[in-house]
Design a protein around this motif. Structure first.
Motif, PDB file in Angstrom:
ATOM      1  N   GLY A 240      33.799  40.935  24.892  1.00 41.76           N
ATOM      2  CA  GLY A 240      34.670  40.721  26.036  1.00 41.76           C
ATOM      3  C   GLY A 240      33.952  40.924  27.353  1.00 41.76           C
ATOM      4  N   GLN A 241      33.131  41.977  27.432  1.00 47.88           N
ATOM      5  CA  GLN A 241      32.390  42.238  28.661  1.00 47.88           C
ATOM      6  C   GLN A 241      31.350  41.146  28.917  1.00 47.88           C
ATOM      7  N   ARG A 242      30.674  40.720  27.877  1.00 46.82           N
ATOM      8  CA  ARG A 242      29.646  39.701  28.042  1.00 46.82           C
ATOM      9  C   ARG A 242      30.275  38.394  28.539  1.00 46.82           C
ATOM     10  N   GLN A 243      31.422  38.026  27.983  1.00 44.25           N
ATOM     11  CA  GLN A 243      32.060  36.783  28.389  1.00 44.25           C
ATOM     12  C   GLN A 243      32.529  36.845  29.838  1.00 44.25           C
ATOM     13  N   GLN A 244      33.114  37.966  30.239  1.00 42.41           N
ATOM     14  CA  GLN A 244      33.573  38.085  31.614  1.00 42.41           C
ATOM     15  C   GLN A 244      32.396  38.130  32.583  1.00 42.41           C
ATOM     16  N   THR A 245      31.324  38.832  32.184  1.00 42.76           N
ATOM     17  CA  THR A 245      30.131  38.889  33.036  1.00 42.76           C
ATOM     18  C   THR A 245      29.524  37.503  33.192  1.00 42.76           C
ATOM     19  N   ALA A 246      29.463  36.748  32.097  1.00 38.61           N
ATOM     20  CA  ALA A 246      28.920  35.382  32.163  1.00 38.61           C
ATOM     21  C   ALA A 246      29.765  34.513  33.077  1.00 38.61           C
ATOM     22  N   GLN A 247      31.096  34.680  33.019  1.00 37.64           N
ATOM     23  CA  GLN A 247      31.974  33.902  33.891  1.00 37.64           C
ATOM     24  C   GLN A 247      31.725  34.249  35.358  1.00 37.64           C
ATOM     25  N   ASN A 248      31.569  35.536  35.631  1.00 37.67           N
ATOM     26  CA  ASN A 248      31.309  35.970  37.008  1.00 37.67           C
ATOM     27  C   ASN A 248      29.974  35.418  37.511  1.00 37.67           C
TER      28      ASN A 248
END
Length: 443
Positions: A240-248
Protein backbone atom coordinates in the motif's frame (compact mmCIF):
# COMPACT_ATOMS: atom_id res chain seq x y z
CA UNK A 1 18.37 -0.40 -37.91
CA UNK A 2 20.17 2.83 -38.86
CA UNK A 3 23.21 0.93 -40.14
CA UNK A 4 21.01 -1.20 -42.36
CA UNK A 5 19.47 1.93 -43.86
CA UNK A 6 22.89 3.50 -44.28
CA UNK A 7 24.44 0.58 -46.12
CA UNK A 8 21.62 0.31 -48.63
CA UNK A 9 21.39 4.07 -49.16
CA UNK A 10 25.16 4.40 -49.73
CA UNK A 11 25.12 1.56 -52.24
CA UNK A 12 22.15 2.92 -54.19
CA UNK A 13 23.45 6.50 -54.22
CA UNK A 14 26.88 5.26 -55.41
CA UNK A 15 25.28 3.31 -58.24
CA UNK A 16 23.12 6.30 -59.23
CA UNK A 17 26.32 8.34 -59.62
CA UNK A 18 28.01 5.58 -61.63
CA UNK A 19 30.79 5.12 -59.10
CA UNK A 20 32.46 1.80 -58.45
CA UNK A 21 33.12 0.60 -54.94
CA UNK A 22 36.84 0.96 -55.55
CA UNK A 23 36.50 4.60 -56.68
CA UNK A 24 34.28 5.66 -53.75
CA UNK A 25 36.49 3.80 -51.30
CA UNK A 26 39.56 5.60 -52.66
CA UNK A 27 37.87 8.99 -52.30
CA UNK A 28 36.86 8.46 -48.68
CA UNK A 29 40.14 6.80 -47.68
CA UNK A 30 39.14 3.19 -47.01
CA UNK A 31 39.61 -0.09 -48.82
CA UNK A 32 37.07 -1.36 -51.35
CA UNK A 33 36.58 -4.50 -49.27
CA UNK A 34 35.71 -2.40 -46.21
CA UNK A 35 33.21 -0.33 -48.22
CA UNK A 36 31.71 -3.60 -49.47
CA UNK A 37 31.19 -4.68 -45.87
CA UNK A 38 29.53 -1.33 -45.06
CA UNK A 39 27.14 -1.61 -48.00
CA UNK A 40 26.28 -5.16 -46.96
CA UNK A 41 25.61 -3.96 -43.39
CA UNK A 42 28.48 -5.98 -41.98
CA UNK A 43 30.30 -2.93 -40.64
CA UNK A 44 29.08 0.21 -38.94
CA UNK A 45 29.77 3.66 -40.32
CA UNK A 46 29.59 6.98 -38.54
CA UNK A 47 31.48 10.09 -37.50
CA UNK A 48 34.04 11.56 -39.90
CA UNK A 49 33.85 8.60 -42.28
CA UNK A 50 30.11 9.04 -42.71
CA UNK A 51 30.58 12.77 -43.30
CA UNK A 52 33.23 12.15 -45.99
CA UNK A 53 31.05 9.50 -47.66
CA UNK A 54 28.01 11.79 -47.72
CA UNK A 55 30.16 14.60 -49.16
CA UNK A 56 31.53 12.40 -51.95
CA UNK A 57 28.01 11.21 -52.75
CA UNK A 58 26.79 14.82 -52.93
CA UNK A 59 24.16 14.52 -50.18
CA UNK A 60 23.76 15.68 -46.60
CA UNK A 61 24.54 13.16 -43.89
CA UNK A 62 20.90 13.32 -42.77
CA UNK A 63 19.81 12.17 -46.21
CA UNK A 64 21.64 8.89 -45.63
CA UNK A 65 20.56 8.40 -42.04
CA UNK A 66 17.54 10.61 -41.40
CA UNK A 67 14.76 10.44 -38.83
CA UNK A 68 12.20 10.10 -41.62
CA UNK A 69 13.75 6.81 -42.70
CA UNK A 70 13.89 5.54 -39.13
CA UNK A 71 10.21 6.32 -38.63
CA UNK A 72 9.41 4.56 -41.88
CA UNK A 73 11.40 1.50 -40.79
CA UNK A 74 9.56 1.39 -37.46
CA UNK A 75 6.21 1.68 -39.24
CA UNK A 76 7.05 -1.20 -41.59
CA UNK A 77 8.34 -3.33 -38.71
CA UNK A 78 5.12 -2.82 -36.79
CA UNK A 79 3.16 -3.62 -39.93
CA UNK A 80 5.13 -6.82 -40.44
CA UNK A 81 4.65 -7.80 -36.80
CA UNK A 82 0.86 -7.43 -37.07
CA UNK A 83 -1.10 -10.65 -36.70
CA UNK A 84 -3.08 -10.01 -39.89
CA UNK A 85 0.09 -10.32 -42.00
CA UNK A 86 1.72 -13.19 -40.12
CA UNK A 87 0.38 -15.77 -42.58
CA UNK A 88 2.35 -14.10 -45.39
CA UNK A 89 5.64 -14.36 -43.52
CA UNK A 90 6.85 -10.74 -43.93
CA UNK A 91 10.50 -10.29 -42.96
CA UNK A 92 9.95 -7.50 -40.45
CA UNK A 93 13.60 -7.60 -39.42
CA UNK A 94 14.58 -6.62 -42.99
CA UNK A 95 12.32 -3.58 -43.19
CA UNK A 96 15.32 -1.25 -43.17
CA UNK A 97 16.68 -2.91 -46.30
CA UNK A 98 13.39 -2.23 -48.06
CA UNK A 99 13.54 1.42 -47.00
CA UNK A 100 17.12 1.76 -48.15
CA UNK A 101 16.71 -0.01 -51.50
CA UNK A 102 13.17 0.97 -52.49
CA UNK A 103 12.17 4.06 -50.49
CA UNK A 104 9.28 4.88 -52.83
CA UNK A 105 7.71 1.45 -52.44
CA UNK A 106 8.36 1.55 -48.70
CA UNK A 107 6.50 4.86 -48.36
CA UNK A 108 3.68 3.57 -50.56
CA UNK A 109 3.27 0.43 -48.42
CA UNK A 110 3.30 2.46 -45.21
CA UNK A 111 0.75 4.92 -46.64
CA UNK A 112 -1.53 2.09 -47.76
CA UNK A 113 -1.29 0.48 -44.32
CA UNK A 114 -2.09 3.79 -42.63
CA UNK A 115 -5.06 4.33 -44.99
CA UNK A 116 -6.34 0.85 -44.20
CA UNK A 117 -5.95 1.44 -40.48
CA UNK A 118 -7.75 4.79 -40.69
CA UNK A 119 -10.59 3.29 -42.75
CA UNK A 120 -10.89 0.42 -40.28
CA UNK A 121 -11.06 2.84 -37.34
CA UNK A 122 -13.70 4.93 -39.10
CA UNK A 123 -15.80 1.91 -39.95
CA UNK A 124 -15.55 0.63 -36.38
CA UNK A 125 -16.38 4.04 -34.95
CA UNK A 126 -19.37 4.43 -37.27
CA UNK A 127 -20.60 0.95 -36.37
CA UNK A 128 -20.24 1.81 -32.71
CA UNK A 129 -22.20 5.01 -33.19
CA UNK A 130 -24.96 3.30 -35.11
CA UNK A 131 -25.32 0.87 -32.22
CA UNK A 132 -25.00 3.32 -29.33
CA UNK A 133 -25.61 6.90 -30.49
CA UNK A 134 -28.44 8.28 -28.29
CA UNK A 135 -29.26 10.97 -30.86
CA UNK A 136 -29.77 8.33 -33.54
CA UNK A 137 -31.91 6.17 -31.25
CA UNK A 138 -34.07 9.15 -30.28
CA UNK A 139 -34.39 10.29 -33.91
CA UNK A 140 -35.46 6.84 -35.11
CA UNK A 141 -38.01 6.63 -32.30
CA UNK A 142 -39.44 10.03 -33.25
CA UNK A 143 -39.49 9.08 -36.93
CA UNK A 144 -41.43 5.92 -36.20
CA UNK A 145 -43.86 7.92 -34.06
CA UNK A 146 -44.36 10.47 -36.84
CA UNK A 147 -44.87 7.79 -39.48
CA UNK A 148 -47.45 6.09 -37.26
CA UNK A 149 -49.31 9.37 -36.78
CA UNK A 150 -49.34 10.12 -40.53
CA UNK A 151 -50.51 6.61 -41.36
CA UNK A 152 -53.34 6.72 -38.78
CA UNK A 153 -54.52 10.12 -39.98
CA UNK A 154 -54.41 9.05 -43.63
CA UNK A 155 -56.38 5.87 -42.85
CA UNK A 156 -59.08 7.91 -41.09
CA UNK A 157 -59.42 10.20 -44.09
CA UNK A 158 -59.53 7.20 -46.43
CA UNK A 159 -61.98 5.08 -44.45
CA UNK A 160 -64.48 7.74 -43.36
CA UNK A 161 -65.91 9.69 -46.27
CA UNK A 162 -68.55 11.48 -44.17
CA UNK A 163 -66.10 13.52 -42.10
CA UNK A 164 -67.21 17.12 -41.75
CA UNK A 165 -65.22 19.78 -43.59
CA UNK A 166 -64.03 21.20 -40.30
CA UNK A 167 -62.72 17.81 -39.07
CA UNK A 168 -61.12 17.13 -42.45
CA UNK A 169 -59.26 20.45 -42.27
CA UNK A 170 -58.12 19.52 -38.76
CA UNK A 171 -56.81 16.16 -39.98
CA UNK A 172 -55.12 17.90 -42.91
CA UNK A 173 -53.34 20.21 -40.50
CA UNK A 174 -52.20 17.16 -38.50
CA UNK A 175 -50.80 15.59 -41.69
CA UNK A 176 -48.92 18.77 -42.61
CA UNK A 177 -47.51 19.21 -39.09
CA UNK A 178 -46.37 15.57 -38.84
CA UNK A 179 -44.85 15.68 -42.32
CA UNK A 180 -42.92 18.85 -41.46
CA UNK A 181 -41.71 17.31 -38.19
CA UNK A 182 -40.64 14.17 -40.04
CA UNK A 183 -38.77 16.24 -42.59
CA UNK A 184 -36.94 18.16 -39.85
CA UNK A 185 -35.90 14.91 -38.15
CA UNK A 186 -34.52 13.62 -41.45
CA UNK A 187 -32.60 16.85 -42.10
CA UNK A 188 -31.13 16.78 -38.59
CA UNK A 189 -30.01 13.18 -39.12
CA UNK A 190 -28.34 14.10 -42.40
CA UNK A 191 -26.50 17.01 -40.76
CA UNK A 192 -25.56 14.77 -37.83
CA UNK A 193 -23.86 12.22 -40.08
CA UNK A 194 -22.78 14.44 -42.95
CA UNK A 195 -19.69 15.98 -41.34
CA UNK A 196 -16.43 14.59 -42.82
CA UNK A 197 -15.16 13.65 -39.38
CA UNK A 198 -18.35 11.86 -38.35
CA UNK A 199 -16.84 8.39 -38.63
CA UNK A 200 -14.10 9.15 -36.18
CA UNK A 201 -15.97 11.55 -33.92
CA UNK A 202 -15.53 10.46 -30.33
CA UNK A 203 -18.69 10.37 -28.29
CA UNK A 204 -17.41 10.04 -24.74
CA UNK A 205 -14.33 10.94 -22.71
CA UNK A 206 -13.54 7.22 -22.49
CA UNK A 207 -13.61 6.97 -26.28
CA UNK A 208 -11.07 9.80 -26.42
CA UNK A 209 -8.81 8.02 -23.94
CA UNK A 210 -9.06 4.77 -25.92
CA UNK A 211 -7.98 6.61 -29.06
CA UNK A 212 -5.03 8.25 -27.26
CA UNK A 213 -3.79 4.87 -26.03
CA UNK A 214 -4.29 3.28 -29.45
CA UNK A 215 -2.40 5.97 -31.37
CA UNK A 216 0.54 5.54 -28.99
CA UNK A 217 0.21 1.73 -28.96
CA UNK A 218 0.05 1.85 -25.14
CA UNK A 219 3.65 3.03 -24.97
CA UNK A 220 4.99 6.36 -23.70
CA UNK A 221 8.83 6.31 -23.76
CA UNK A 222 9.16 9.72 -22.12
CA UNK A 223 7.10 8.60 -19.13
CA UNK A 224 9.11 5.38 -18.95
CA UNK A 225 12.33 7.40 -18.77
CA UNK A 226 10.98 9.65 -16.01
CA UNK A 227 9.68 6.59 -14.17
CA UNK A 228 13.09 4.90 -14.28
CA UNK A 229 14.62 7.88 -12.50
CA UNK A 230 11.78 8.08 -9.96
CA UNK A 231 11.92 4.35 -9.21
CA UNK A 232 15.30 4.80 -7.52
CA UNK A 233 13.63 6.81 -4.75
CA UNK A 234 10.90 4.25 -4.10
CA UNK A 235 11.77 2.88 -0.67
CA UNK A 236 8.43 2.20 1.09
CA UNK A 237 8.14 -1.35 2.38
CA UNK A 238 4.51 -2.40 2.18
CA UNK A 239 2.43 -2.76 -0.96
CA UNK A 240 0.00 0.00 0.00
CA UNK A 241 2.78 2.43 0.86
CA UNK A 242 4.74 1.63 -2.28
CA UNK A 243 1.70 2.18 -4.50
CA UNK A 244 0.81 5.50 -2.89
CA UNK A 245 4.44 6.65 -3.00
CA UNK A 246 4.65 5.72 -6.69
CA UNK A 247 1.46 7.69 -7.37
CA UNK A 248 2.86 10.73 -5.57
CA UNK A 249 6.13 10.49 -7.48
CA UNK A 250 4.26 10.22 -10.78
CA UNK A 251 2.24 13.35 -10.03
CA UNK A 252 5.31 15.30 -8.92
CA UNK A 253 7.61 14.33 -11.79
CA UNK A 254 5.41 13.40 -14.74
CA UNK A 255 2.43 15.80 -14.73
CA UNK A 256 4.06 18.33 -17.06
CA UNK A 257 5.02 15.67 -19.60
CA UNK A 258 1.58 14.06 -19.36
CA UNK A 259 -0.02 17.41 -20.19
CA UNK A 260 2.32 17.76 -23.16
CA UNK A 261 1.34 14.33 -24.50
CA UNK A 262 -2.36 15.13 -24.16
CA UNK A 263 -2.00 18.55 -25.79
CA UNK A 264 -0.18 17.00 -28.76
CA UNK A 265 -2.86 14.37 -29.33
CA UNK A 266 -5.75 15.06 -31.67
CA UNK A 267 -7.80 12.42 -29.86
CA UNK A 268 -8.49 14.54 -26.77
CA UNK A 269 -11.07 17.19 -27.62
CA UNK A 270 -13.01 17.75 -24.38
CA UNK A 271 -12.12 18.83 -20.87
CA UNK A 272 -13.63 15.61 -19.50
CA UNK A 273 -11.45 13.62 -21.87
CA UNK A 274 -8.37 15.57 -20.79
CA UNK A 275 -9.05 14.88 -17.12
CA UNK A 276 -9.55 11.18 -17.75
CA UNK A 277 -6.46 10.96 -19.96
CA UNK A 278 -4.35 12.75 -17.37
CA UNK A 279 -5.39 10.27 -14.69
CA UNK A 280 -4.75 7.28 -16.97
CA UNK A 281 -1.28 8.49 -17.97
CA UNK A 282 -0.32 9.31 -14.39
CA UNK A 283 -1.49 5.82 -13.40
CA UNK A 284 0.67 4.49 -16.25
CA UNK A 285 3.65 6.42 -14.90
CA UNK A 286 3.01 5.18 -11.35
CA UNK A 287 2.90 1.60 -12.57
CA UNK A 288 6.12 2.18 -14.51
CA UNK A 289 7.72 3.38 -11.26
CA UNK A 290 6.59 0.22 -9.48
CA UNK A 291 7.57 -1.97 -12.44
CA UNK A 292 10.43 -0.24 -14.31
CA UNK A 293 10.77 -1.30 -17.92
CA UNK A 294 14.20 -2.94 -17.80
CA UNK A 295 13.62 -5.01 -14.63
CA UNK A 296 10.13 -6.16 -15.66
CA UNK A 297 11.28 -6.94 -19.21
CA UNK A 298 14.27 -8.96 -17.98
CA UNK A 299 12.29 -10.80 -15.33
CA UNK A 300 9.39 -11.51 -17.71
CA UNK A 301 11.66 -13.07 -20.31
CA UNK A 302 13.51 -15.07 -17.64
CA UNK A 303 10.32 -16.72 -16.33
CA UNK A 304 8.54 -17.01 -19.70
CA UNK A 305 6.02 -14.32 -18.69
CA UNK A 306 4.63 -16.24 -15.71
CA UNK A 307 2.42 -13.51 -14.25
CA UNK A 308 2.07 -15.17 -10.84
CA UNK A 309 5.83 -15.39 -10.35
CA UNK A 310 6.24 -11.75 -11.39
CA UNK A 311 3.42 -10.54 -9.14
CA UNK A 312 5.08 -12.25 -6.17
CA UNK A 313 8.54 -10.99 -7.12
CA UNK A 314 7.52 -7.35 -7.53
CA UNK A 315 4.85 -7.45 -4.79
CA UNK A 316 2.03 -6.10 -6.97
CA UNK A 317 -1.45 -7.41 -7.82
CA UNK A 318 -1.67 -9.93 -10.62
CA UNK A 319 -3.75 -7.54 -12.73
CA UNK A 320 -0.91 -4.99 -12.66
CA UNK A 321 1.38 -7.54 -14.28
CA UNK A 322 -1.21 -8.24 -16.99
CA UNK A 323 -1.56 -4.53 -17.65
CA UNK A 324 2.20 -4.02 -17.74
CA UNK A 325 2.59 -6.86 -20.27
CA UNK A 326 0.49 -4.83 -22.73
CA UNK A 327 3.00 -1.96 -22.57
CA UNK A 328 6.05 -4.08 -23.46
CA UNK A 329 7.27 -3.44 -26.97
CA UNK A 330 7.25 -6.30 -29.51
CA UNK A 331 10.19 -4.53 -31.17
CA UNK A 332 12.19 -5.52 -28.07
CA UNK A 333 11.28 -9.16 -28.77
CA UNK A 334 8.33 -9.32 -26.40
CA UNK A 335 5.12 -11.13 -27.34
CA UNK A 336 2.31 -8.95 -28.70
CA UNK A 337 -0.30 -8.54 -25.99
CA UNK A 338 -3.51 -6.64 -25.34
CA UNK A 339 -5.19 -6.10 -21.99
CA UNK A 340 -8.70 -5.43 -20.75
CA UNK A 341 -10.46 -5.31 -17.41
CA UNK A 342 -14.19 -5.96 -17.07
CA UNK A 343 -16.63 -5.96 -14.18
CA UNK A 344 -18.94 -8.80 -13.13
CA UNK A 345 -21.53 -7.90 -15.78
CA UNK A 346 -18.96 -8.12 -18.57
CA UNK A 347 -18.80 -4.35 -19.11
CA UNK A 348 -15.32 -3.25 -20.10
CA UNK A 349 -13.84 -0.71 -17.68
CA UNK A 350 -10.28 -0.55 -19.00
CA UNK A 351 -8.69 -1.39 -22.33
CA UNK A 352 -5.12 -1.35 -23.63
CA UNK A 353 -5.79 -2.29 -27.24
CA UNK A 354 -3.67 -3.85 -29.93
CA UNK A 355 -4.25 -3.71 -33.69
CA UNK A 356 -5.67 -7.24 -33.81
CA UNK A 357 -7.77 -6.85 -30.66
CA UNK A 358 -11.26 -5.62 -31.50
CA UNK A 359 -13.36 -5.33 -28.36
CA UNK A 360 -16.36 -2.94 -28.34
CA UNK A 361 -16.50 -1.19 -25.01
CA UNK A 362 -20.28 -1.03 -24.73
CA UNK A 363 -21.15 -4.42 -26.18
CA UNK A 364 -18.50 -6.99 -25.24
CA UNK A 365 -20.17 -10.27 -26.27
CA UNK A 366 -17.15 -12.23 -27.51
CA UNK A 367 -15.10 -12.43 -24.31
CA UNK A 368 -18.16 -12.54 -22.07
CA UNK A 369 -18.06 -16.30 -21.52
CA UNK A 370 -14.36 -16.10 -20.69
CA UNK A 371 -15.13 -13.52 -18.00
CA UNK A 372 -17.85 -15.68 -16.53
CA UNK A 373 -15.59 -18.71 -16.49
CA UNK A 374 -12.89 -16.78 -14.61
CA UNK A 375 -15.41 -15.41 -12.12
CA UNK A 376 -16.58 -18.92 -11.29
CA UNK A 377 -13.01 -19.62 -10.09
CA UNK A 378 -11.71 -16.39 -8.50
CA UNK A 379 -7.94 -16.18 -8.20
CA UNK A 380 -7.35 -18.99 -10.68
CA UNK A 381 -5.75 -18.14 -14.01
CA UNK A 382 -7.92 -19.53 -16.81
CA UNK A 383 -6.59 -20.12 -20.32
CA UNK A 384 -8.62 -20.28 -23.53
CA UNK A 385 -8.04 -20.40 -27.24
CA UNK A 386 -10.43 -18.27 -29.26
CA UNK A 387 -10.65 -16.99 -32.86
CA UNK A 388 -9.86 -13.33 -33.49
CA UNK A 389 -11.59 -10.96 -35.94
CA UNK A 390 -8.58 -11.33 -38.25
CA UNK A 391 -9.12 -15.08 -38.47
CA UNK A 392 -6.06 -15.97 -36.41
CA UNK A 393 -6.46 -17.84 -33.13
CA UNK A 394 -5.59 -16.09 -29.89
CA UNK A 395 -4.63 -17.33 -26.48
CA UNK A 396 -6.65 -15.57 -23.79
CA UNK A 397 -5.62 -15.55 -20.13
CA UNK A 398 -8.19 -14.42 -17.57
CA UNK A 399 -8.23 -14.13 -13.78
CA UNK A 400 -10.95 -12.70 -11.52
CA UNK A 401 -10.35 -10.94 -8.23
CA UNK A 402 -12.61 -9.56 -5.52
CA UNK A 403 -12.22 -5.80 -5.07
CA UNK A 404 -14.94 -5.54 -2.41
CA UNK A 405 -14.42 -5.16 1.31
CA UNK A 406 -12.87 -8.18 3.04
CA UNK A 407 -14.66 -10.08 5.78
CA UNK A 408 -17.07 -12.94 6.27
CA UNK A 409 -20.45 -12.23 4.72
CA UNK A 410 -19.22 -9.12 2.94
CA UNK A 411 -20.60 -8.75 -0.61
CA UNK A 412 -18.22 -9.78 -3.36
CA UNK A 413 -17.45 -7.42 -6.23
CA UNK A 414 -15.42 -9.12 -8.95
CA UNK A 415 -13.33 -7.67 -11.74
CA UNK A 416 -11.65 -9.81 -14.37
CA UNK A 417 -8.24 -9.03 -15.86
CA UNK A 418 -7.80 -10.45 -19.36
CA UNK A 419 -4.64 -10.78 -21.42
CA UNK A 420 -4.80 -11.47 -25.18
CA UNK A 421 -2.01 -12.64 -27.48
CA UNK A 422 -1.72 -14.45 -30.81
CA UNK A 423 -1.25 -18.18 -30.36
CA UNK A 424 2.12 -17.95 -32.10
CA UNK A 425 3.30 -15.42 -29.52
CA UNK A 426 1.79 -17.37 -26.62
CA UNK A 427 4.07 -20.30 -27.47
CA UNK A 428 6.93 -18.17 -26.15
CA UNK A 429 5.25 -17.98 -22.73
CA UNK A 430 4.18 -20.41 -20.03
CA UNK A 431 0.65 -20.10 -21.37
CA UNK A 432 1.43 -21.60 -24.76
CA UNK A 433 1.09 -25.34 -24.09
CA UNK A 434 -2.46 -25.83 -25.27
CA UNK A 435 -2.47 -29.58 -24.64
CA UNK A 436 -3.14 -29.11 -20.92
CA UNK A 437 -5.45 -26.10 -21.21
CA UNK A 438 -8.97 -26.45 -19.86
CA UNK A 439 -11.37 -25.43 -22.58
CA UNK A 440 -14.87 -24.83 -21.13
CA UNK A 441 -17.71 -24.69 -23.59
CA UNK A 442 -19.39 -21.43 -24.40
CA UNK A 443 -22.34 -21.03 -22.02
Amino acid sequence: MAETVLGARIRDRRRDLGLTQAELARRVGISASYLNLIERNKRRIGGALLQRTASELGVHQEALDGEEERRLVRALQQLGDGARLTRHGPEAERAAELVGSFPGWARAIADLAESERTAHERASALSERLSNDPFLADSVHRMLGGIAAIRSTAEILEDYADISPEDRRRFDRILVAEAQALSEIGENLVRHFDAPEVAVQLRTPQDELDALLAENRNRFPVLESLADAAARTLQAATRGQRQQTAQNLAEDRCTAEVDTIIAASGAITTEEGRVRAQKALLDHAAQAILLPMVPISTAAQACAYDAEILAHHFDVPLGDIFRRFATLSPVADHPRMGYLRANASGTMIELLPYDWLLAPRRNPPCPHWILLDAQRRPGEIRRHRVPSPSGDDMTVIAVAANIGQPGFGAPRSYVTDVLWMPVTDAERTVYGAESTAQMPSNP
